[in-house]
Design a protein around this motif. Sequence first.
Motif, short mmCIF file in Angstrom:
data_model
loop_
_atom_site.label_atom_id
_atom_site.label_comp_id
_atom_site.label_asym_id
_atom_site.label_seq_id
_atom_site.Cartn_x
_atom_site.Cartn_y
_atom_site.Cartn_z
N GLU A 1 0.83 -1.20 0.00
CA GLU A 1 0.00 0.00 0.00
C GLU A 1 0.87 1.26 0.00
N GLY A 2 1.96 1.21 0.78
CA GLY A 2 2.89 2.36 0.82
C GLY A 2 3.48 2.63 -0.55
N ALA A 3 3.84 1.55 -1.25
CA ALA A 3 4.41 1.70 -2.60
C ALA A 3 3.38 2.29 -3.56
N VAL A 4 2.13 1.85 -3.43
CA VAL A 4 1.04 2.38 -4.27
C VAL A 4 0.87 3.88 -4.01
N LEU A 5 0.81 4.24 -2.72
CA LEU A 5 0.64 5.66 -2.36
C LEU A 5 1.80 6.51 -2.89
N ALA A 6 3.03 5.97 -2.75
CA ALA A 6 4.21 6.74 -3.16
C ALA A 6 4.25 6.93 -4.68
N ALA B 1 -3.26 -0.04 -9.96
CA ALA B 1 -1.91 -0.57 -9.72
C ALA B 1 -1.15 -0.86 -11.01
N LYS B 2 -1.88 -1.42 -12.00
CA LYS B 2 -1.15 -1.80 -13.22
C LYS B 2 -0.67 -0.60 -14.03
N ASP B 3 -1.23 0.58 -13.73
CA ASP B 3 -0.78 1.79 -14.42
C ASP B 3 0.34 2.50 -13.67
N LEU B 4 0.63 2.04 -12.45
CA LEU B 4 1.66 2.70 -11.64
C LEU B 4 3.03 2.11 -11.97
N PRO B 5 4.10 2.90 -11.78
CA PRO B 5 5.45 2.38 -12.09
C PRO B 5 5.99 1.45 -11.01
N VAL C 1 20.35 3.11 1.97
CA VAL C 1 19.56 2.10 2.69
C VAL C 1 18.76 2.82 3.78
N ILE C 2 17.45 2.60 3.76
CA ILE C 2 16.60 3.19 4.79
C ILE C 2 15.97 2.07 5.61
N ILE C 3 16.16 2.14 6.92
CA ILE C 3 15.56 1.15 7.81
C ILE C 3 14.28 1.75 8.37
N ALA C 4 13.15 1.20 7.98
CA ALA C 4 11.88 1.70 8.48
C ALA C 4 11.52 0.95 9.77
N HIS C 5 10.71 1.57 10.58
CA HIS C 5 10.29 0.97 11.85
C HIS C 5 9.51 -0.32 11.57
N GLY C 6 9.69 -1.31 12.42
CA GLY C 6 9.02 -2.59 12.22
C GLY C 6 7.51 -2.46 12.13
N SER C 7 6.96 -1.51 12.86
CA SER C 7 5.50 -1.36 12.87
C SER C 7 5.04 -0.33 11.84
N SER C 8 5.84 -0.15 10.80
CA SER C 8 5.52 0.87 9.79
C SER C 8 4.14 0.67 9.17
N SER C 9 3.40 1.78 9.09
CA SER C 9 2.13 1.81 8.37
C SER C 9 2.43 2.09 6.90
N ALA C 10 1.40 2.04 6.07
CA ALA C 10 1.57 2.36 4.65
C ALA C 10 2.13 3.78 4.51
#
Lengths: 388, 388
Positions: B19-24, B51-55, B292-301
């Motif tokens: 979902e985060g990738a879709v939003l971004a 989604a299929k139109d997103l890069p 390299v980015i380390i996101a928090h384990g409980s990361s939301s979208a």
Amino acid sequence: MKIVVDAMGGDFAPEAVVEGAVLATREFGFPVILVGIEDAIQKELDKYEDAKDLPIEVRHASEVVEMHESPGKVLRSKRDSSMKVGLDLVKSGEGEAFISAGNTGAVLAYSTIILRPLKGVDRPAIAIQLPTQKGFAILLDAGANVDCKSNQLFQFGIMGHVYAKYILGMEEPGVGLLSIGEEDGKGNEVTKETFRWLSKSHIRFIGNVEAKEVYRGNADVIVCDGFTGNVALKISESLAEMIGKNLKTLFTSGIVPKIGYLMLKGRLREFKKSVDYSEKGGAPLLGVNGVVIIAHGSSSAKAIKNAILRAHEFVEKKVNQHIREDIEYNLDSKGSFWQHIKEIVAGHDENGGVPHKAEPSPVEDDIDTDTEEIETTEDKKPTEEPEK
Amino acid sequence: MKIVVDAMGGDFAPEAVVEGAVLATREFGFPVILVGIEDAIQKELDKYEDAKDLPIEVRHASEVVEMHESPGKVLRSKRDSSMKVGLDLVKSGEGEAFISAGNTGAVLAYSTIILRPLKGVDRPAIAIQLPTQKGFAILLDAGANVDCKSNQLFQFGIMGHVYAKYILGMEEPGVGLLSIGEEDGKGNEVTKETFRWLSKSHIRFIGNVEAKEVYRGNADVIVCDGFTGNVALKISESLAEMIGKNLKTLFTSGIVPKIGYLMLKGRLREFKKSVDYSEKGGAPLLGVNGVVIIAHGSSSAKAIKNAILRAHEFVEKKVNQHIREDIEYNLDSKGSFWQHIKEIVAGHDENGGVPHKAEPSPVEDDIDTDTEEIETTEDKKPTEEPEK
């Protein structure tokens, strides 16, 4: 049993200190020696009608250690400070314990040099009581030793165990090692080695404790080096300060939050008091020949009174004798354990040192002390065997 | 510029990550490669009509690194994990940056071995943004290196300066060294030496910073070893947790406080959000060849979306190039300074090491890696020169 109190130490000295001594002697009855500038102390004592009937002695010392003086400079230049005169009274056996709310570094340096470390202890450590979700935990070292070896951390563990057991009355206190992961193998070189040693000691070692666990209260005693301990305590103060300020700002913008805040103000004050460890009787300096309590610089009369009571407990409950015995127990009756340690040390650990061999004090290395002034206290009657 | 995202990392993977990738990609338009179990990712993507139109590309990796697996074991056994496949894409130049909300130790270990440290950097460091009374401060190292030497702390200072300057847009960030006293001479052996080095560097070094100052926000960058940094962060979390629970208990006993609490609840939630750095786009691992980015384990979208944006900024603003240049500036054009350091090192400091000489990675020492798998990236096109 006489408790020696530095009348000149602390932000509110001598007023608050003298008042604390008056309160303590009124309530508990055991004698107190106030050390410092005689006139100033007497002037404060004269405020209390019953002061002359209380068991308070005044001992003159012409110099005062300021809060921000460097300990090295203090040791070199102030030969008649209230701290030195007071600790000499403990060394000579006239007093049983020393309390100061003054310059912590100077108390630490004077205590180490005048009283010397206990047999089996390399360096004294400052032990702080922290509020937790379950009550209190002891954290040591809170800042006396910035570079610690594993033998020192091991001794801190034993000393913390004794403090928790005999002063806080915990039957089998759980001693944890502050580290960055709970698993046995986690930590830095020093904590990993300390882990192995504490695992084999007679105390209830509960393993590594992560910092996120500290305020949950699952460990009764938390062992760390003085650098980490100092950072842990001070960053907690810093965060509490920020949270307090932010909450106030949030709560006082807008009429509804403002009313809510006013309704809660009393509770907030109560809470602040419950976590304020300056009221808890000060922090003992564990591991010297004699009882030394470091009170918070901003100590009130009540805090000084509590520190006097705490010092009395340390003497009465023979904390130093227990520390010596517990360390000796690990030294002697567990010969094979120490043999094992010695082998490790001899084999591949050039940093460890033989755990029970005291090294020269860092304070002495640092400063240009007149050695003739520093007598050994080896022959001295141990303070933890009070005269009856 | 393609951002590679570990679709299998984090407590809410793959849902939240996809979902985060879709939003971004919807919002920013730059391409994202999602790495992980293809079917699982595709199933999530199918939830979004556009989604299929997103890069967004999907790259299969058959294995998943679990949150509590030991990094050493992961490196030895998981040859086709989403982390390894993702980092290989960055190494080959196909991707510019890698993001994972998974096992931090494993990301650190894989990144160090696959991407290798930047020239002039001994060890990568995790940099965290902390909320302060004045905005934000960067603290590094937050836990990647438990035993640090002064040359490493020095490099952390330079890297923190670059992060604050180029990513947070601070003109002349003030870089402080976390210590137990503000005076120049205070600290442990490692910080004292680091102090001397940072004093002579080109960055604005503001000296020692006490932990009680951290949340006041007077330092923009706070340098410490990973053990201390981890303790500082985790104990802050622990205290915040206790304060939150205690306040709630205090406020909900008795009718007046209860009403007050209800009136403030919204504000408390706001406050909690403002200090929650998991929403801030993750913590960069500074000092490796690649972003390299380390996101928090409980990361939301939303947190993943922010991390993707942050990674993009790191690439676009050529952070690694600046780190290399700033470290080289201290290496080369200040020859006399480094000559001086070398003399110190050769003379009396057996622990310091020559500052710019990279040592073997601790991860490699630790584990039984197949060396043929670990290629050097020296000849690799640096990632901070993106293809236009």
